[in-house]
Write a protein that holds these residues in place. Structure first.
Motif, PDB file in Angstrom:
ATOM      1  N   LEU A  47       3.283   7.465   2.914  1.00  0.00           N
ATOM      2  CA  LEU A  47       3.012   6.404   3.881  1.00  0.00           C
ATOM      3  C   LEU A  47       2.957   5.078   3.129  1.00  0.00           C
ATOM      4  CD1 LEU A  47       0.055   8.165   5.739  1.00  0.00           C
ATOM      5  CD2 LEU A  47       2.403   7.998   6.566  1.00  0.00           C
ATOM      6  N   THR A  48       3.562   4.029   3.689  1.00  0.00           N
ATOM      7  CA  THR A  48       3.565   2.741   3.000  1.00  0.00           C
ATOM      8  C   THR A  48       3.841   1.602   3.975  1.00  0.00           C
ATOM      9  OG1 THR A  48       4.548   1.491   1.160  1.00  0.00           O
ATOM     10  CG2 THR A  48       6.030   2.866   2.452  1.00  0.00           C
ATOM     11  N   ASN A  49       3.486   0.386   3.543  1.00  0.00           N
ATOM     12  CA  ASN A  49       3.878  -0.814   4.281  1.00  0.00           C
ATOM     13  C   ASN A  49       4.971  -1.567   3.526  1.00  0.00           C
ATOM     14  OD1 ASN A  49       2.361  -1.752   2.139  1.00  0.00           O
ATOM     15  ND2 ASN A  49       1.076  -3.132   3.346  1.00  0.00           N
ATOM     16  N   ASP A  50       5.552  -0.927   2.519  1.00  0.00           N
ATOM     17  CA  ASP A  50       6.649  -1.491   1.741  1.00  0.00           C
ATOM     18  C   ASP A  50       7.964  -1.128   2.433  1.00  0.00           C
ATOM     19  OD1 ASP A  50       8.611  -2.176  -0.114  1.00  0.00           O
ATOM     20  OD2 ASP A  50       7.403  -1.591  -1.840  1.00  0.00           O
ATOM     21  N   GLY A  51       8.413  -2.016   3.311  1.00  0.00           N
ATOM     22  CA  GLY A  51       9.590  -1.715   4.117  1.00  0.00           C
ATOM     23  C   GLY A  51      10.859  -1.555   3.306  1.00  0.00           C
ATOM     24  N   GLU A  52      11.016  -2.348   2.250  1.00  0.00           N
ATOM     25  CA  GLU A  52      12.222  -2.262   1.430  1.00  0.00           C
ATOM     26  C   GLU A  52      12.310  -0.906   0.743  1.00  0.00           C
ATOM     27  OE1 GLU A  52      14.426  -4.664  -2.254  1.00  0.00           O
ATOM     28  OE2 GLU A  52      12.489  -5.336  -1.476  1.00  0.00           O
ATOM     29  N   LEU A  53      11.198  -0.466   0.151  1.00  0.00           N
ATOM     30  CA  LEU A  53      11.180   0.836  -0.514  1.00  0.00           C
ATOM     31  C   LEU A  53      11.386   1.953   0.500  1.00  0.00           C
ATOM     32  CD1 LEU A  53       9.059   2.230  -3.315  1.00  0.00           C
ATOM     33  CD2 LEU A  53       8.745   3.269  -1.065  1.00  0.00           C
ATOM     34  N   ALA A  54      10.731   1.865   1.637  1.00  0.00           N
ATOM     35  CA  ALA A  54      10.863   2.911   2.656  1.00  0.00           C
ATOM     36  C   ALA A  54      12.302   3.033   3.132  1.00  0.00           C
ATOM     37  CB  ALA A  54       9.940   2.600   3.831  1.00  0.00           C
ATOM     38  N   HIS A  55      12.980   1.894   3.292  1.00  0.00           N
ATOM     39  CA  HIS A  55      14.370   1.922   3.753  1.00  0.00           C
ATOM     40  C   HIS A  55      15.265   2.640   2.748  1.00  0.00           C
ATOM     41  CE1 HIS A  55      18.142   0.629   5.544  1.00  0.00           C
ATOM     42  NE2 HIS A  55      18.519   0.186   4.356  1.00  0.00           N
ATOM     43  N   ARG A  66       0.850  -1.199   0.000  1.00  0.00           N
ATOM     44  CA  ARG A  66       0.000   0.000   0.000  1.00  0.00           C
ATOM     45  C   ARG A  66       0.879   1.240   0.000  1.00  0.00           C
ATOM     46  NH1 ARG A  66      -5.327   0.741   2.525  1.00  0.00           N
ATOM     47  NH2 ARG A  66      -6.257   2.473   1.381  1.00  0.00           N
ATOM     48  N   TYR A  67       0.514   2.214  -0.831  1.00  0.00           N
ATOM     49  CA  TYR A  67       1.266   3.458  -0.942  1.00  0.00           C
ATOM     50  C   TYR A  67       0.270   4.614  -0.913  1.00  0.00           C
ATOM     51  CZ  TYR A  67       4.536   0.037  -2.889  1.00  0.00           C
ATOM     52  OH  TYR A  67       5.317  -1.066  -3.087  1.00  0.00           O
ATOM     53  N   LEU A  68       0.461   5.524   0.035  1.00  0.00           N
ATOM     54  CA  LEU A  68      -0.474   6.626   0.199  1.00  0.00           C
ATOM     55  C   LEU A  68       0.259   7.955   0.296  1.00  0.00           C
ATOM     56  CD1 LEU A  68      -1.556   4.263   2.650  1.00  0.00           C
ATOM     57  CD2 LEU A  68      -3.596   5.413   1.782  1.00  0.00           C
ATOM     58  N   MET A  69      -0.432   8.990  -0.136  1.00  0.00           N
ATOM     59  CA  MET A  69       0.074  10.352  -0.030  1.00  0.00           C
ATOM     60  C   MET A  69      -0.834  11.131   0.907  1.00  0.00           C
ATOM     61  SD  MET A  69       0.178  13.301  -2.997  1.00  0.00           S
ATOM     62  CE  MET A  69       1.122  12.286  -4.134  1.00  0.00           C
ATOM     63  N   LEU A  70      -0.224  11.737   1.926  1.00  0.00           N
ATOM     64  CA  LEU A  70      -0.962  12.567   2.870  1.00  0.00           C
ATOM     65  C   LEU A  70      -0.505  14.011   2.718  1.00  0.00           C
ATOM     66  CD1 LEU A  70      -2.703  13.092   5.468  1.00  0.00           C
ATOM     67  CD2 LEU A  70      -0.632  12.557   6.785  1.00  0.00           C
ATOM     68  N   ALA A  97      -7.679   3.984  10.413  1.00  0.00           N
ATOM     69  CA  ALA A  97      -8.794   3.468   9.619  1.00  0.00           C
ATOM     70  C   ALA A  97      -8.345   2.511   8.516  1.00  0.00           C
ATOM     71  CB  ALA A  97      -9.574   4.628   8.998  1.00  0.00           C
ATOM     72  N   LEU A  98      -7.036   2.361   8.316  1.00  0.00           N
ATOM     73  CA  LEU A  98      -6.523   1.504   7.248  1.00  0.00           C
ATOM     74  C   LEU A  98      -6.422   0.055   7.705  1.00  0.00           C
ATOM     75  CD1 LEU A  98      -3.572   3.772   6.031  1.00  0.00           C
ATOM     76  CD2 LEU A  98      -5.872   3.630   5.052  1.00  0.00           C
ATOM     77  N   GLU A  99      -6.647  -0.876   6.781  1.00  0.00           N
ATOM     78  CA  GLU A  99      -6.489  -2.288   7.099  1.00  0.00           C
ATOM     79  C   GLU A  99      -5.017  -2.640   7.288  1.00  0.00           C
ATOM     80  OE1 GLU A  99      -8.345  -4.768   4.232  1.00  0.00           O
ATOM     81  OE2 GLU A  99     -10.324  -3.856   4.432  1.00  0.00           O
TER      82      GLU A  99
END
Length: 256
Positions: A124-132, A74-78, A103-105
């Motif tokens: 915001l993301t749950n992609d740990g590799e990309l975030a790192h 998941r990739y989001l822009m806030l 509110a996100l799953e």
């Protein structure tokens, strides 16, 4: 590092099925892309329609853009408002990112930070590799800010910032900087682009040349642009934005 070629892989899923499920195009159109040499798997052009891949391992590109094959990412822009701290739980009871993420799953995290008194684009993301990769200091994602400053910076002052100034923690320079419109009522609006992720760097740079920041907004983070997203709103990135972000991260993985 990217996985190596898997020539003649007999197991896995058909490439056109995987790309269709990823939202690239219909299977028939994807097959046309493959025949035209527009699809790469692990850097290798793939034209055979019977090619199978492992979506969990293989890296796929279409027209040079990476494709996310994992539907769980998941990739989001806030557009973060001022007064909100860039953390998932603030020990001092201030507004934090849970206001949008609860509110996100998926359990997502912010990539980098924005000061509480700075608004704008936060990924915001749950992609740990990309975030790192994107958050690593040596990667240096390009960021663009719009700053309202006191006074009217001269052409010479803007040139100083482009050529570089010395701060307490070392030299720094803007990649690009310009005035936006004409100064009025004792203040001006400056657009500034740089790669540094140092703490409060934009405020410190402008303060050092005599133009303290009164308001600061981050409008761009790498290939992502805030656009018309209203303050306090959040949205998922579209397929093109995700592709550009993944391409940026994969191309830069060897740098850190």
């Amino acid at each position: 590092m990217s996985p190596g070629p898997r020539e003649g892989a007999a197991e896995g899923e058909r490439l056109q099925k995987v790309l269709a499920a990823a939202g690239v195009a219909s299977r028939r159109v994807v097959e046309q892309y493959m025949v035209a040499g527009r699809v790469r798997v692990n850097g290798e052009v793939v034209t055979e329609l019977g090619r199978r891949i492992d979506p969990a391992v293989d890296h796929v590109e279409v027209d040079g853009q990476a494709v996310q094959l994992d539907p769980g990412k998941r990739y989001l822009m806030l557009n973060k408002p001022t007064g909100v701290v860039s953390t998932m739980r603030d020990e001092h009871g201030r507004r934090d990112l849970r206001e949008w993420t609860d509110a996100l799953e998926e359990r997502v995290y912010n990539v980098g930070r924005l000061d509480a008194d700075t608004s704008g684009l936060l990924l915001l993301t749950n992609d740990g590799e990309l975030a790192h990769v994107l958050a690593h200091p040596s990667f240096g994602v390009e960021k663009t800010y719009i700053a309202t400053v006191r006074g009217a910076p001269t052409a010479a002052t803007l040139r100083r910032l482009r050529e570089g100034i010395e701060l307490d923690d070392g030299p720094i320079r803007a990649d690009r900087i310009r005035l936006v419109g004409d100064p009025a009522r004792g203040r001006a609006i400056v657009e500034l682009t740089l790669h540094s992720g140092r703490n409060r760097i934009v405020r410190r740079m402008l303060d050092a040349v005599g133009h303290p920041v009164q308001e600061l907004v981050r409008r761009q983070f790498g290939p992502l642009h805030l656009g018309s997203l209203a303050v306090g709103r959040i949205r998922d990135l579209d397929t093109v934005e995700v592709g550009r972000l993944l391409t940026l991260a994969r191309n830069g993985q060897s740098s850190p």
